[in-house]
Write an enzyme that holds these catalytic residues in place. Structure first.
Site, PDB file in Angstrom:
ATOM      1  N   SER A   1      30.858 -17.042  -3.809  1.00  0.00           N
ATOM      2  CA  SER A   1      29.800 -17.040  -2.628  1.00  0.00           C
ATOM      3  C   SER A   1      30.017 -18.403  -1.208  1.00  0.00           C
ATOM      4  O   SER A   1      29.842 -18.345  -0.463  1.00  0.00           O
ATOM      5  CB  SER A   1      28.681 -18.485  -3.428  1.00  0.00           C
TER       6      SER A   1
ATOM      7  N   ASP B   1      21.963 -29.037  -2.449  1.00  0.00           N
ATOM      8  CA  ASP B   1      23.484 -28.073  -2.729  1.00  0.00           C
ATOM      9  C   ASP B   1      24.304 -28.873  -1.342  1.00  0.00           C
ATOM     10  O   ASP B   1      24.084 -28.903  -0.602  1.00  0.00           O
ATOM     11  CB  ASP B   1      22.966 -26.566  -1.973  1.00  0.00           C
TER      12      ASP B   1
ATOM     13  N   HIS C   1      27.645 -25.479  -0.740  1.00  0.00           N
ATOM     14  CA  HIS C   1      27.018 -24.287   0.936  1.00  0.00           C
ATOM     15  C   HIS C   1      26.662 -24.897   2.183  1.00  0.00           C
ATOM     16  O   HIS C   1      26.555 -25.862   2.059  1.00  0.00           O
ATOM     17  CB  HIS C   1      26.335 -23.543  -0.098  1.00  0.00           C
TER      18      HIS C   1
END
Length: 443
Positions: free
Chosen positions: A159, A414, A417
């Site tokens: 990702s 998160d 990311h």
């Protein structure tokens, strides 16, 4: 009505008048300068107070022709001819802000669209990476597309590869609209958009993303099997089978190696990592990560670096650090609102080791690729500059308006990311600068 020889002001009278005119002209210039300075200070507080009005609007720039800016090409050439280590530098304030926002391109994964999800502070958008050795220009989408004209760029990995890809697409879309021409996933409810491709008709450029969190062949864990299975001597053919169609490839992997896994080599079990209940030797993941990069780069060299045909450019993006402070589901897990200052946070531990392995394997592969004129290989070292950007993660804004009903103690965060726009945009500024140096034969 006559030549200069008949000028009535020629002579002593003319010179006296010229001196007087010069005298009063000097005072006039001084008066105007003081007047401008006064008005600048008078209106500057209003400019500062209203600066936030432009913060949610992207700054769109277009590449100008050399005829409009006759010195631009020479300045650019002078810059790229200076050797540059992008690893070391500092984040400096950038009043221009990003090229795009959360609504100007439709490719941002929902969880990274911090602007659309209501993140209230916008200061994280106004920083630029400044290497110590050189000037890193603002991203020029038309230049990027021109270099890649008639070519195929592929991002391969996890990702973080997708994070970088989406940043690039959003910046390129400010100059040319891409068309989504292919999209496929295997029904994974957690990871969508695993394989996609966009086409830029303006320059006949294809940009793809291939989901391959280990780069090598791997079987991801399921509800019944709680560990991954990696085959270290074989590439993941879901992307490797397309190598002959790719002109530039960006590899980015690392975070999935932290998960429980069993490792195979020649179909024999080599060992495992965090494999509780399995009768296998614990071998950790550092050496395994190195082996996968070795297999990946060696195979690319064998398939595309040797023999005849067109060559390939290979870029390995180094490990991207996370910034969890405490528990992942507690309020304030990644609370920073501005970059760390130099020396405030050191590159150490796992982040340093994963970066070192990436750099080492690229340097080793360069030695193996020396005989090939068809392959260019470089590391995109973003670990240190990303470590300093703890303010650039989505945090609780991976979901829309997480505090609409008030602040709660437990909230999913998160801190891995990156918000888009955000620090990842600097990765692609470096990528473009490397490409320009390659074009001039300087790397």
């Amino acid at each position: 009505m006559g030549s200069s020889s008949t000028n009535p002001f020629k002579g002593q009278t003319y010179h006296l008048m010229t001196k007087k005119l010069q005298f009063w002209r000097s005072y006039a210039f001084l008066f105007v300068a003081l007047l401008c300075l006064y008005f600048f200070h008078a209106i500057s507080p209003f400019l500062t107070a209203n600066n936030h009005l432009s913060r949610i609007t992207p700054t769109i720039t277009t590449s100008s022709s050399s005829s409009s800016f006759p010195f631009k090409e020479e300045e650019e050439r002078a810059n790229v001819e200076i050797a540059c280590n992008y690893t070391y530098g500092k984040w400096v304030h950038d009043k221009l802000g990003p090229l795009y926002n959360g609504t100007t391109c439709g490719t941002i994964t929902d969880a990274q669209n911090c602007l659309a999800h209501g993140r209230p502070d916008l200061g994280y958008l106004y920083w630029k990476w400044k290497p110590n050795q050189c000037h890193l220009p603002r991203f020029e989408p038309k230049t990027f597309l021109q270099i890649l004209r008639n070519k195929h760029l592929a991002f391969v990995g996890d990702s973080m590869a997708r994070n970088q890809l989406e940043s690039l697409l959003c910046m390129l879309a400010t100059a040319s609209t891409p068309n989504l021409v292919y999209s496929y996933s295997d029904g994974d409810k957690f990871i969508r958009h695993k394989f996609r491709r966009w086409h830029f008709p303006s320059h006949n450029v294809n940009v793809s993303i291939y989901w391959s969190p280990f780069l090598v062949k791997g079987i991801e864990k399921t509800e019944s099997v709680n560990y991954n299975r990696l085959y270290l001597d074989s590439l993941d053919e879901r992307w490797a089978s397309a190598l002959d169609q790719i002109d530039m490839i960006v590899l980015s992997a690392g975070h999935w190696f932290l998960q429980p896994a069993v490792y195979f080599n020649d179909n024999s079990v080599l060992g495992c990592h965090y494999c509780t209940g399995q009768n296998h030797t614990e071998v950790g993941f550092y050496d395994v990560f190195g082996k996968t990069l070795n297999t990946t780069l060696r195979t690319i060299i064998e398939r595309r670096g040797l023999g005849s045909g067109s060559g390939i450019d290979v870029i390995v993006t180094t490990f991207s650090p996370h910034h969890f402070e405490g528990e992942w589901d507690k309020f304030g897990a990644c609370p920073k609102t501005h970059p760390y200052a130099e020396g405030e946070k050191e590159l150490e531990g796992m982040d340093a080791e994963m970066r070192k392995i990436g750099v080492r394997e690229v340097e080793a592969a360069k030695v193996n690729a020396k005989k090939s004129r068809r392959l260019r290989l470089e590391v995109l070292d973003i670990t240190k500059l990303s470590l300093m950007r703890g303010d650039g993660h989505a945090g609780p804004y991976m979901f829309a308006n997480p505090f609409a009903n008030g602040i709660t103690e437990r909230v999913q965060n998160d801190c891995v990311h990156w918000c888009l726009p955000g620090p990842v945009d600097a990765w692609n500024e470096i990528l473009l600068d490397m490409m320009k140096r390659w074009e001039r034969g300087l790397v």
